[in-house]
Design a protein around this motif. Structure first.
Motif, PDB file in Angstrom:
ATOM      1  N   VAL B   9       0.373  -1.310  -0.026  1.00  0.00           N
ATOM      2  CA  VAL B   9       0.090  -0.366  -0.197  1.00  0.00           C
ATOM      3  C   VAL B   9       0.669   1.019  -0.023  1.00  0.00           C
ATOM      4  O   VAL B   9       1.342   1.245   0.255  1.00  0.00           O
ATOM      5  N   ARG B  10       0.804   1.864  -0.673  1.00  0.00           N
ATOM      6  CA  ARG B  10       1.683   2.986  -0.797  1.00  0.00           C
ATOM      7  C   ARG B  10       1.231   4.270  -1.394  1.00  0.00           C
ATOM      8  O   ARG B  10      -0.118   4.744  -1.865  1.00  0.00           O
ATOM      9  N   ASP B  11       1.159   5.706  -0.330  1.00  0.00           N
ATOM     10  CA  ASP B  11       0.372   6.383   0.541  1.00  0.00           C
ATOM     11  C   ASP B  11      -1.234   6.350   0.065  1.00  0.00           C
ATOM     12  O   ASP B  11      -1.471   7.557  -1.087  1.00  0.00           O
ATOM     13  N   VAL B  71      -2.935   0.614  -4.296  1.00  0.00           N
ATOM     14  CA  VAL B  71      -2.750  -0.376  -3.834  1.00  0.00           C
ATOM     15  C   VAL B  71      -2.449  -1.731  -4.449  1.00  0.00           C
ATOM     16  O   VAL B  71      -2.311  -1.940  -5.876  1.00  0.00           O
ATOM     17  N   LEU B  72      -1.039  -1.864  -3.996  1.00  0.00           N
ATOM     18  CA  LEU B  72      -0.412  -3.441  -5.434  1.00  0.00           C
ATOM     19  C   LEU B  72      -0.943  -4.487  -4.179  1.00  0.00           C
ATOM     20  O   LEU B  72      -0.492  -5.231  -3.605  1.00  0.00           O
ATOM     21  N   LEU B  73      -1.256  -5.754  -5.382  1.00  0.00           N
ATOM     22  CA  LEU B  73      -1.442  -6.789  -5.002  1.00  0.00           C
ATOM     23  C   LEU B  73      -0.453  -7.818  -5.261  1.00  0.00           C
ATOM     24  O   LEU B  73      -0.280  -7.488  -6.948  1.00  0.00           O
ATOM     25  N   LYS B  74       0.851  -8.270  -4.831  1.00  0.00           N
ATOM     26  CA  LYS B  74       1.680  -8.371  -5.882  1.00  0.00           C
ATOM     27  C   LYS B  74       2.315  -8.240  -7.243  1.00  0.00           C
ATOM     28  O   LYS B  74       2.482  -8.192  -7.673  1.00  0.00           O
ATOM     29  N   GLY B  75       2.357  -6.434  -6.283  1.00  0.00           N
ATOM     30  CA  GLY B  75       2.174  -5.910  -7.793  1.00  0.00           C
ATOM     31  C   GLY B  75       1.735  -5.320  -8.594  1.00  0.00           C
ATOM     32  O   GLY B  75       2.606  -4.250  -9.234  1.00  0.00           O
TER      33      GLY B  75
END
Lengths: 321, 331
Positions: B9-11, B71-75
Motif C-alpha cells: 500500500v503506497r500513500d 494498492v498493489l497485490l503481488k505488484g
C-alpha cells in the motif's frame, strides 16, 4: 468490616419452553435454563467485588438480581440485612433502593436520546421528588465534564463522555452500591483508562461499593479487591485478587488466565483451550467443567464438587489443592 | 528481501465528501505485507483501521473513495481496476473475515452451499470436488465432524464455530491475502485464543499474508509480526511488534500501551492519555496528536505531522521517543 451485600444460594431459572401447543404436539417437556445456580458470596462495604466469566456464565443475571431488576428463583440477596424480594415494609424497600444504582455496558443504549443531560442525571432524584437544582451541573463537574454540558443531548457526546454521564446519573441519588455491568467494554483503551480512574476516584471520595461485572481479566485485576469466577451459572472459585492471580486453584480459572492475551507474549504458541461453554439448558453432569477439564477424573463427571476453603480461596473442584 | 510483498500500500488516501468539507479517514498510509506475515493494525475507533482494510479490498461504501496512492497485490495495481475484475480477485486472491460472524454468513443457505459456491466460483472444479474441498476446509479450521455438519445452517453453530466457518470461507479459494477485521472481538477469551491460534497456524502453513485489524493490544502482541498504529487516519508508528510494544517511538503508541491495564499491574491508577481522538472534521493544525501529547512543542503545533518515510520509517513524530529530545523533555 461487615458484609454490605450478602448473597446466599442464589438461583435463577428462566423458562425457555416452547409454547404449550407445540409441547403437546411434539411431546416436549418444559425446558428451563438455569442462568445462576446456588451462588453464595458476600461483598464487604467499600470494596470492589468482581464477577468474571464468559458469555452465558450468569454474571449479568446476578447483577440484575442484586439491583432488583429480576427476582431470584431461589435463595436470597440481602442488602444491609434487607431482602428486596421478600421484604414487605415499603419504607425499608425504598431505603435500600436508594442505596443501589447501576451502570450499563452500552452508553449509547442507556441514555434517552430525547432528554437533555440535565434531566437524565437528575431523574433518580426527581423521581422521588427531591431537590434537583444545580445537581446535574455539580455531578457533571465531578465526573470530568463541564457544567455547560447539562443542556446538551446525549448524541453530542462521545462514548467515553456518555459513560461519564451514566456514572453521574448513578451518583445522583447518593448510593452506597453501584453495580457496573461491563462498564468499559464498549470503550477504547485510552478512554477505558480514563473511566476506570474516575471510578476509582469516586469510590474513595464517596465510599462506594462496586459490584463489578466484566469478562476482561486485566480490567478486573486492576479494579477488584475480591473476585468470583463463574462458569455456567456456578461460582467455581472465589478469592482475594492477589491470591487468585498468583495462585489460581480451579482449572477453569487457570484456563482463562492462560487464554487471555498478554502484552509480553510475543509470538507465544499457546495450546488453546479445548471446547466451548456447554449448553446451559442441558449442562454436563457432575462438575459442569469436566468435559473441558485437563485434569478431570471419573468422580468429576458423577459428583458435583462443593465449595471448599483452601487458604484464602474458596474453590469448587475435586482436584484443587 | 527482494521478492515482491503480497500486499503493498503506497500513500493510500481515502476521502469522503460531505456538506461540511472533505473528510480524510485514511491519509497517506503506506505499508507492505509479505507472504506468511501477520501485520497488526491497531488504533481507537475512528482511527481509520477498518477503512484501510475496506479500501484495500475494494469494499468502500460510496461516497467514500480512494483519491490517492496505490494498492498493489503481488505488484499488480488493484486500486483502479474495474469492479468486475476486482470482484474476481476478491475471494480468489483476497479473503475477508469480519467481526460479526452471524452477519457475514447467509442465514438461508447451509454452510456447505456457501463454501461450494465460493469454491466453484473461483477455482475451476466441479460440484463433487468443491464439496470435498469444502469438507477439507472445515476440517482444517477445526470443526468436528465436518462431513456431517456441512449441511447445517449458520444458526446451528455457536459464535466461535461460526467464526471458524467464516475463516474457512475466506480461505477456501486459497487467497494470498486475508484481511481480518476484529475477528475475535465478539468472542469469549477461550474461544478468542482458539481463533488466534488458528489464524497463526493457517498463516504459517499456507504462507498467507494477513492484515489483522484489532483494538486489542494483547491479541496483536501474540499474533502479529509487525504492527501499524493508526491515529486520526494516519500511520503513527510502524515496526516489529516487540519493538513497538516495549519501546514505542511515537508518544501516542507509548500512551496507548501504558493505558492498558496489563501494563500497570499493581499500580493504583492507570496511565491515561488526556482528551479524546479529534473528529475527522475538526483535526487540529499541526500534528493531529499534539493537543493530547505531553511532549508537544511549537513545531508540533505548527507543522503537520511528518510522514513515516521522513523519519526513519518507524514513528511519524517530529520528536520521536527514545531519542535525545525525549531525555531533555523528561529531565
Amino acid at each position: 468490616m461487615s458484609a454490605l451485600i450478602s448473597i446466599r444460594n442464589l438461583t435463577r431459572r428462566f423458562d425457555v419452553s416452547k409454547p404449550w401447543l407445540n409441547r403437546v404436539i411434539e411431546r416436549l417437556n418444559k425446558a428451563y435454563l438455569t442462568a445462576v445456580s446456588d451462588v453464595s458470596f458476600d461483598i464487604e462495604e467499600n470494596s470492589v467485588y468482581a464477577l468474571v466469566g464468559e458469555s452465558g456464565s450468569g454474571k449479568s443475571t446476578i447483577g440484575k438480581i442484586v439491583v432488583g431488576l429480576t427476582p431470584p428463583s431461589e435463595g436470597s440477596v440481602k442488602i444491609n440485612g434487607t431482602d428486596l424480594a421478600t421484604e414487605t415494609d415499603a419504607a425499608k424497600i425504598e431505603a435500600v433502593r436508594d442505596e443501589i444504582q447501576m451502570i450499563f455496558q452500552d452508553p449509547y443504549a442507556s441514555l434517552n436520546p430525547r432528554w437533555r443531560v440535565r434531566d437524565i442525571i437528575a431523574e433518580p432524584v426527581a423521581a422521588k421528588g427531591g431537590e434537583t437544582s444545580g445537581l446535574a451541573e455539580r455531578l457533571l463537574e465531578q465526573v470530568g465534564l463541564s457544567a455547560a454540558d447539562a443542556s446538551k443531548y446525549p448524541h453530542e457526546f462521545s462514548g467515553g463522555q456518555r459513560q461519564r454521564i451514566c456514572i453521574a446519573r448513578a451518583l445522583a441519588s447518593e448510593p452506597k452500591i453501584i453495580v457496573c455491568d461491563e462498564p468499559t467494554s464498549a470503550l477504547d483503551v485510552s478512554v477505558q483508562s480514563q473511566v476506570l480512574n474516575l471510578m476509582s476516584d469516586l469510590r474513595e471520595e464517596f465510599g462506594l461499593t462496586y459490584l463489578f461485572i466484566s469478562h476482561d481479566l486485566t480490567v478486573v485485576r486492576h479494579m477488584a479487591d475480591r473476585i468470583g469466577v463463574l462458569y455456567l451459572g456456578r461460582l467455581v472459585e472465589e478469592a482475594p485478587r492477589e491470591a487468585l492471580f498468583t495462585d489460581p486453584k480451579h482449572p477453569y480459572t487457570q484456563m482463562l488466565f492462560d487464554a487471555a492475551p498478554r502484552m509480553d507474549a510475543f509470538g507465544r504458541e499457546v495450546d488453546p483451550p479445548k471446547g466451548e461453554i456447554p449448553d446451559a439448558i442441558n449442562p454436563p453432569s457432575g462438575c459442569a467443567f469436566h468435559p473441558r477439564c485437563p485434569i478431570a477424573i471419573d468422580r468429576c463427571s458423577k459428583e458435583r464438587p462443593e465449595m471448599r476453603l483452601l487458604g484464602q480461596t474458596r474453590v469448587a473442584c475435586h482436584r484443587a489443592e | 528481501m527482494t521478492d515482491t510483498p503480497t500486499l503493498s500500500v503506497r500513500d493510500l488516501t481515502v476521502e469522503i465528501p460531505t456538506r461540511h468539507g472533505i473528510l480524510r479517514p485514511v491519509d497517506h498510509v503506506s505499508y507492505d505485507i509479505r507472504a506468511g506475515e501477520i501485520l497488526g493494525v491497531v488504533g481507537e475507533s475512528g482511527a481509520g483501521k477498518s477503512m484501510t482494510g475496506n479500501a484495500v479490498i475494494g469494499l468502500l461504501d460510496p461516497p467514500a473513495r480512494i483519491t490517492g496512492g496505490e494498492v498493489l497485490l503481488k505488484g499488480e495495481p488493484i486500486h483502479d481496476i474495474p469492479r468486475a475484475r476486482l470482484r474476481r480477485l476478491r475471494g480468489k486472491h483476497m479473503g475477508m473475515i469480519f467481526q460479526d460472524p452471524l452477519t457475514s454468513l447467509n442465514p438461508l443457505l447451509t454452510i456447505g452451499d456457501q463454501l461450494t459456491e465460493t469454491i466453484t466460483e473461483h477455482l475451476n472444479v466441479g460440484q463433487d470436488e468443491a464439496r470435498k474441498r469444502a469438507i477439507a476446509a472445515l476440517d482444517e479450521v477445526g470443526i468436528p465432524a465436518a462431513s456431517a455438519r456441512i449441511g447445517s445452517y449458520p444458526h446451528e453453530f455457536s459464535g466461535g464455530m461460526r467464526q471458524r466457518v467464516v475463516i474457512a470461507l475466506a480461505l477456501c479459494a486459497e487467497p494470498e491475502l486475508v484481511i481480518a477485521d476484529e475477528p475475535t472481538t465478539a468472542l469469549d477469551v477461550s474461544v478468542q485464543a482458539q481463533i488466534v491460534a488458528l489464524l497463526k497456524r493457517l498463516c504459517r502453513e499456507r504462507g498467507v499474508a494477513v492484515m489483522l485489524v484489532t483494538h486489542d493490544m494483547g491479541v496483536i502482541a501474540e499474533a502479529a509480526d509487525r504492527v501499524a498504529v493508526m491515529y486520526a487516519g494516519r500511520l503513527a508508528e510502524l515496526g516489529p511488534v516487540r519493538e513497538v510494544i516495549t519501546n514505542a517511538h511515537h508518544p501516542y503508541t507509548a500512551g496507548l500501551m501504558a493505558s492498558t491495564p496489563l501494563a500497570s499491574v499493581g499500580q493504583k491508577r492507570l496511565k491515561q492519555i488526556p482528551g479524546a481522538m479529534p473528529r475527522l472534521g475538526a483535526l487540529p493544525d499541526g500534528c493531529a496528536f499534539h493537543p493530547r501529547c505531553e511532549y508537544a512543542q511549537d513545531k508540533c503545533r505548527r507543522d503537520p505531522g511528518p510522514s513515516l518515510q521522513a523519519c526513519d520509517g518507524r514513528a511519524a513524530c517530529w520528536f520521536p521517543l527514545g531519542t535525545t529530545q525525549k531525555e531533555d523533555t523528561v529531565a
